[in-house]
Design a protein around this motif. Structure first.
Motif, PDB file in Angstrom:
ATOM      1  N   HIS A  67      -7.800 -19.709  -8.969  1.00 30.08           N
ATOM      2  CA  HIS A  67      -7.678 -21.090  -9.359  1.00 30.08           C
ATOM      3  C   HIS A  67      -8.427 -22.035  -8.599  1.00 30.08           C
ATOM      4  CE1 HIS A  67      -4.559 -20.930  -6.118  1.00 30.08           C
ATOM      5  NE2 HIS A  67      -4.516 -22.452  -6.348  1.00 30.08           N
ATOM      6  N   HIS A  69      -7.981 -24.870  -6.868  1.00 30.87           N
ATOM      7  CA  HIS A  69      -7.744 -25.854  -5.728  1.00 30.87           C
ATOM      8  C   HIS A  69      -8.642 -25.558  -4.538  1.00 30.87           C
ATOM      9  CE1 HIS A  69      -3.314 -26.148  -7.479  1.00 30.87           C
ATOM     10  NE2 HIS A  69      -4.254 -26.723  -8.293  1.00 30.87           N
ATOM     11  N   ASP A  71      -8.288 -24.970  -1.244  1.00 33.06           N
ATOM     12  CA  ASP A  71      -8.047 -24.227  -0.585  1.00 33.06           C
ATOM     13  C   ASP A  71      -8.335 -22.789  -0.894  1.00 33.06           C
ATOM     14  OD1 ASP A  71      -5.935 -24.520  -2.021  1.00 33.06           O
ATOM     15  OD2 ASP A  71      -4.321 -23.919  -0.486  1.00 33.06           O
ATOM     16  N   HIS A  72      -8.847 -22.774  -2.067  1.00 33.24           N
ATOM     17  CA  HIS A  72      -9.196 -21.370  -2.694  1.00 33.24           C
ATOM     18  C   HIS A  72     -10.728 -21.239  -3.114  1.00 33.24           C
ATOM     19  CE1 HIS A  72      -5.030 -19.845  -3.038  1.00 33.24           C
ATOM     20  NE2 HIS A  72      -4.839 -21.106  -2.888  1.00 33.24           N
ATOM     21  N   HIS A 164       1.044 -23.401 -11.545  1.00 31.07           N
ATOM     22  CA  HIS A 164       0.539 -24.280 -10.569  1.00 31.07           C
ATOM     23  C   HIS A 164      -0.804 -24.733 -10.784  1.00 31.07           C
ATOM     24  CE1 HIS A 164      -0.449 -24.893  -6.312  1.00 31.07           C
ATOM     25  NE2 HIS A 164      -1.499 -24.150  -6.147  1.00 31.07           N
ATOM     26  N   ASP A 183      -1.525 -18.162  -5.963  1.00 32.50           N
ATOM     27  CA  ASP A 183      -0.521 -19.052  -5.300  1.00 32.50           C
ATOM     28  C   ASP A 183       0.559 -18.752  -6.581  1.00 32.50           C
ATOM     29  OD1 ASP A 183      -2.111 -19.926  -3.114  1.00 32.50           O
ATOM     30  OD2 ASP A 183      -2.071 -21.854  -4.070  1.00 32.50           O
TER      31      ASP A 183
HETATM   32 ZN    ZN Z   1      -3.252 -23.889  -5.181  1.00 33.56          ZN
END
Ligand code: ZN
Length: 323
Positions: A67, A69, A71-72, A164, A183
């Motif tokens: 995904h 976000h 932190d990915h 999410h 996640d």
């Molecule tokens: Zn996430």
């Protein structure tokens, strides 16, 4: 059967969630799944761990993101040669062109004012962008959706798991039930169903908590032996995890229903009661959680909403407010 090995790489993040995991699949193409945050520390740990398993960054042939976000997707910039594979809904969040970002802010200004959010908190919307400095700015090169095989990884299939994030996918290896779950199936924290504007070509806003619950139940259709997660430990008993998650969510919704039964509330009023201190600093997270519970109660017929002076007011469906 000769199976590709899957290695874990863990890097720190500056976010409250702590470390984030990335995975290397040594398949026909050497594939990295997810890409940490864009910090020097994360990059150094990534290089070191890659070295321990016998690779250099330039050996990575492609990157799948579960995904969009920050932190990915942070280290995508450090692998400029590797094409990026992900859900098409991740693409605008990765590119972040001006018109998309303007639309994003406009959507939330309008939506939050309908929710009765104190206008003084609207400046938070631009602060949301602060976490983006840990994200890379690239584009999806190869879009994948439900049921697709991953290029170079013929044993793996894409499962769409929106909730999410609208762009959320998991990778599933059917022959041994291994899942790389992003996640979606975190063991110790329930992932926040983040509000997002309607996707390109859509007019209704997504209802992420309803989607998340559906995506949880969807997991029961697969014989998942182990979920390698984006944060924390692996999940092995998926049916138990799904049951526990859904039960906890219903408990939270009941708390919200009790408030609304007492008297009608705006979304923001519910948010302030649920998160009396956190809402000021974490408006997007706390409002996402709140609207999620109200969407759930509304979809199940426990509450209804009406518009009043430009705000939504939620009232208990069984209670006649006007007598
Ligand atoms: Zn996430």
């Amino acid at each position: 059967m000769n199976k590709e090995r899957v290695h874990r790489i863990t890097v720190p993040t500056p976010f409250p969630v702590g470390d984030v995991h990335m995975y290397v699949i040594a398949g026909d193409r050497l594939t990295l799944v997810d890409a940490g945050v864009k910090t020097e520390e994360a990059w150094q740990q990534c290089i070191q761990r890659l070295g321990e398993i016998g690779y250099r960054p330039e050996d990575i042939e492609q990157i799948v993101i579960t995904h969009h976000h920050p932190d990915h997707v942070g280290l995508l910039d450090y692998f400029p040669h590797a094409p990026i594979i992900g859900h098409p809904k991740a693409d605008p969040f990765l590119r972040r062109d001006r018109s998309f970002m303007d639309k994003y802010v406009r959507f939330f200004e309008e939506f939050f004012s309908e929710c009765g959010v104190d206008r003084r908190l609207f400046s938070q919307l631009s602060k949301e962008g602060r976490s983006l400095r840990y994200a890379s700015r690239r584009a999806i090169d190869i879009a994948v959706t439900e049921g697709d095989a991953v290029p170079g990884l013929p044993r793996w299939r894409v499962i769409e798991t929106p909730g999410h994030a609208q762009s959320h996918i998991a990778l599933y290896r059917e022959d041994d039930g291994l899942l790389i779950g992003g996640d979606h199936l975190l063991l110790h924290i329930s992932p926040n169903p983040m509000m997002e504007p309607p996707a390109e070509g859509e007019t209704e806003r997504p209802k992420p908590l309803l989607q998340y619950n559906e995506s949880l139940e969807k997991m029961l259709q697969y014989d998942i032996a182990r979920s390698l997660n984006g944060h924390g430990d692996d999940a092995t008993d998926i049916p138990a995890l799904v049951r526990e998650r859904l039960a906890k969510q219903r408990q939270r919704a009941e708390r919200v229903l009790d408030m609304v039964k007492e008297r009608p509330h705006t979304v923001f009023a519910v948010c302030q009661k649920l998160f009396p201190t956190a809402y000021e600093q974490e408006l997007m997270l706390t409002m996402s959680e709140t609207i999620g519970q109200l969407d759930y109660l509304e979809a199940n017929g426990y509450v209804r909403k009406k518009q009043e002076d430009g705000h939504y007011i939620y009232e208990a469906a069984g209670v006649s407010v006007c007598g």
